[in-house]
Design a protein around this motif. Structure first.
Motif, mmCIF file in Angstrom:
data_model
loop_
_atom_site.group_PDB
_atom_site.id
_atom_site.type_symbol
_atom_site.label_atom_id
_atom_site.label_comp_id
_atom_site.label_asym_id
_atom_site.label_seq_id
_atom_site.Cartn_x
_atom_site.Cartn_y
_atom_site.Cartn_z
ATOM 1 N N ALA A 157 6.700 3.373 14.928
ATOM 2 C CA ALA A 157 7.015 2.357 13.921
ATOM 3 C C ALA A 157 5.796 2.051 13.051
ATOM 4 O O ALA A 157 5.905 1.902 11.828
ATOM 5 C CB ALA A 157 7.522 1.085 14.596
ATOM 6 N N ASP A 158 4.629 1.971 13.690
ATOM 7 C CA ASP A 158 3.403 1.688 12.952
ATOM 8 C C ASP A 158 3.098 2.820 11.973
ATOM 9 O O ASP A 158 2.815 2.583 10.790
ATOM 10 C CB ASP A 158 2.244 1.519 13.935
ATOM 11 C CG ASP A 158 0.917 1.263 13.233
ATOM 12 O OD1 ASP A 158 0.815 0.289 12.471
ATOM 13 O OD2 ASP A 158 -0.030 2.043 13.463
ATOM 14 N N GLU A 160 5.123 5.072 10.751
ATOM 15 C CA GLU A 160 6.137 5.170 9.701
ATOM 16 C C GLU A 160 5.870 4.138 8.601
ATOM 17 O O GLU A 160 5.988 4.448 7.406
ATOM 18 C CB GLU A 160 7.542 4.974 10.280
ATOM 19 C CG GLU A 160 8.631 5.125 9.249
ATOM 20 C CD GLU A 160 9.916 5.727 9.810
ATOM 21 O OE1 GLU A 160 10.754 6.154 8.996
ATOM 22 O OE2 GLU A 160 10.074 5.775 11.040
ATOM 23 N N ASP A 161 5.488 2.944 8.997
ATOM 24 C CA ASP A 161 5.153 1.896 8.023
ATOM 25 C C ASP A 161 3.947 2.312 7.182
ATOM 26 O O ASP A 161 3.945 2.207 5.950
ATOM 27 C CB ASP A 161 4.873 0.588 8.762
ATOM 28 C CG ASP A 161 4.754 -0.611 7.835
ATOM 29 O OD1 ASP A 161 5.177 -0.517 6.670
ATOM 30 O OD2 ASP A 161 4.230 -1.648 8.281
ATOM 31 N N ILE A 162 2.894 2.802 7.848
ATOM 32 C CA ILE A 162 1.691 3.284 7.158
ATOM 33 C C ILE A 162 2.057 4.383 6.160
ATOM 34 O O ILE A 162 1.651 4.360 4.994
ATOM 35 C CB ILE A 162 0.666 3.837 8.174
ATOM 36 C CG1 ILE A 162 0.048 2.702 8.990
ATOM 37 C CG2 ILE A 162 -0.441 4.619 7.453
ATOM 38 C CD1 ILE A 162 -0.737 3.191 10.198
ATOM 39 N N THR A 163 2.856 5.348 6.635
ATOM 40 C CA THR A 163 3.179 6.522 5.829
ATOM 41 C C THR A 163 3.995 6.173 4.597
ATOM 42 O O THR A 163 3.688 6.605 3.479
ATOM 43 C CB THR A 163 3.936 7.558 6.676
ATOM 44 O OG1 THR A 163 3.121 7.944 7.785
ATOM 45 C CG2 THR A 163 4.288 8.789 5.857
ATOM 46 N N ARG A 164 5.044 5.382 4.772
ATOM 47 C CA ARG A 164 5.928 5.082 3.642
ATOM 48 C C ARG A 164 5.233 4.188 2.612
ATOM 49 O O ARG A 164 5.466 4.323 1.406
ATOM 50 C CB ARG A 164 7.241 4.478 4.145
ATOM 51 C CG ARG A 164 8.006 5.465 5.019
ATOM 52 C CD ARG A 164 9.467 5.122 5.229
ATOM 53 N NE ARG A 164 10.106 6.103 6.102
ATOM 54 C CZ ARG A 164 10.538 7.297 5.702
ATOM 55 N NH1 ARG A 164 10.387 7.652 4.447
ATOM 56 N NH2 ARG A 164 11.112 8.124 6.564
ATOM 57 N N THR A 165 4.372 3.304 3.080
ATOM 58 C CA THR A 165 3.597 2.483 2.136
ATOM 59 C C THR A 165 2.593 3.356 1.390
ATOM 60 O O THR A 165 2.388 3.190 0.173
ATOM 61 C CB THR A 165 2.874 1.348 2.875
ATOM 62 O OG1 THR A 165 3.817 0.616 3.657
ATOM 63 C CG2 THR A 165 2.211 0.402 1.883
ATOM 64 N N LEU A 212 -4.934 2.815 3.982
ATOM 65 C CA LEU A 212 -3.799 3.471 4.636
ATOM 66 C C LEU A 212 -4.153 4.877 5.095
ATOM 67 O O LEU A 212 -3.727 5.321 6.170
ATOM 68 C CB LEU A 212 -2.600 3.510 3.676
ATOM 69 C CG LEU A 212 -1.983 2.142 3.373
ATOM 70 C CD1 LEU A 212 -1.059 2.247 2.165
ATOM 71 C CD2 LEU A 212 -1.229 1.598 4.575
ATOM 72 N N SER A 263 -4.021 6.273 9.012
ATOM 73 C CA SER A 263 -3.214 7.426 9.429
ATOM 74 C C SER A 263 -4.039 8.502 10.114
ATOM 75 O O SER A 263 -3.488 9.436 10.698
ATOM 76 C CB SER A 263 -2.500 8.032 8.208
ATOM 77 O OG SER A 263 -3.432 8.632 7.325
#
Length: 239
Positions: free
Chosen positions: A86-87, A89-94, A170, A174
């Motif tokens: 979840a973490d 995915e949040d980092i990646t999409r932002t 970000l 990652s």
């Protein structure tokens, strides 16, 4: 500290103090999984491992708290920050939202110096990727630094200092996921070919194609991390 210094890879800077040296070594070990997610970082043990005093080590750990790689637990000391799907995915999409917008801005306003910087960064990255493909010992760190430089060159003509600043944060967040998935290689991919396509579309000033390639490139790493075994996130597996 200058903005330029803040956006350089920590490992690319020569340490000027004992604190900086301890910070860089600890950071590298956390990113490479030497210290597992959630692991307690005991100052009394680590000061001998890193050959520094307890005060120096605490200062280094506080810098890593700022990087969100370490969690301070009040009087109970420090732990390596946990990781999760979840973490990431949040980092990646932002990151996709910010980096594609910065690339679009750079393509619209970048001049010859911007193009030259991209060409130079891509050349250095390509050399590192060749050595990575040849399984040269110690190449991973070189690749990470040059990969970061290439991505930063692509968006360096963006007029938004804040977009570039948050993209840098970000990208750093990652790194732990990207570095360990690079070792495990859970999916087949040709990273050099992905970079080549991104490089060519950007220099062709094709913003639609370049941002589409960049989006897919970033999301491929998310896909790779999603295929990692559960022990990758608990720290129980061998990284």
């Amino acid at each position: 500290m200058s903005e330029n210094a803040l956006t350089q890879a920590p490992e690319a800077l020569e340490p000027k103090t004992l604190v900086e040296g301890a910070y860089q070594r600890l950071r590298r070990d956390i990113i490479e999984g030497v210290h597992a997610p959630g692991e307690k970082l005991r100052v009394e043990h680590l000061k001998d491992r890193y050959d520094v005093g307890a005060g120096t080590l605490r200062e280094a750990l506080l810098l890593l708290v700022t990087d969100a790689l370490v969690v301070a637990q009040g009087q109970r000391g420090f732990r390596v920050a946990p990781i999760s799907i979840a973490d990431f995915e949040d980092i990646t999409r932002t990151r996709v939202l910010l980096e594609t917008e910065a690339l679009r801005q750079s393509i619209a306003s970048g001049g010859e110096e911007w193009e030259a910087a991209i060409v130079a960064a891509f050349h250095r990255l390509s050399r590192a990727e060749q050595r990575l493909a040849d399984h040269d010992v110690g190449t991973t760190q070189e690749w990470e630094v040059r990969n970061r430089a290439f991505h930063e060159a692509l968006i360096s003509a963006s007029g938004s200092r804040w977009i570039r600043h948050f993209q840098h944060i970000l990208y750093q967040q990652s790194e732990r996921y990207r570095r360990i998935s690079l070792f495990r290689q859970p999916i087949a991919r040709d990273i050099h070919a992905e970079h080549q396509a991104l490089f060519e579309a950007t220099l062709a000033r094709d913003a639609t194609r370049a941002t589409s390639i960049l989006t897919e490139h970033i999301l491929r790493t998310l896909d790779a991390v999603k295929r990692m075994p559960a022990d990758f996130f608990t720290g129980k597996g061998k990284h």
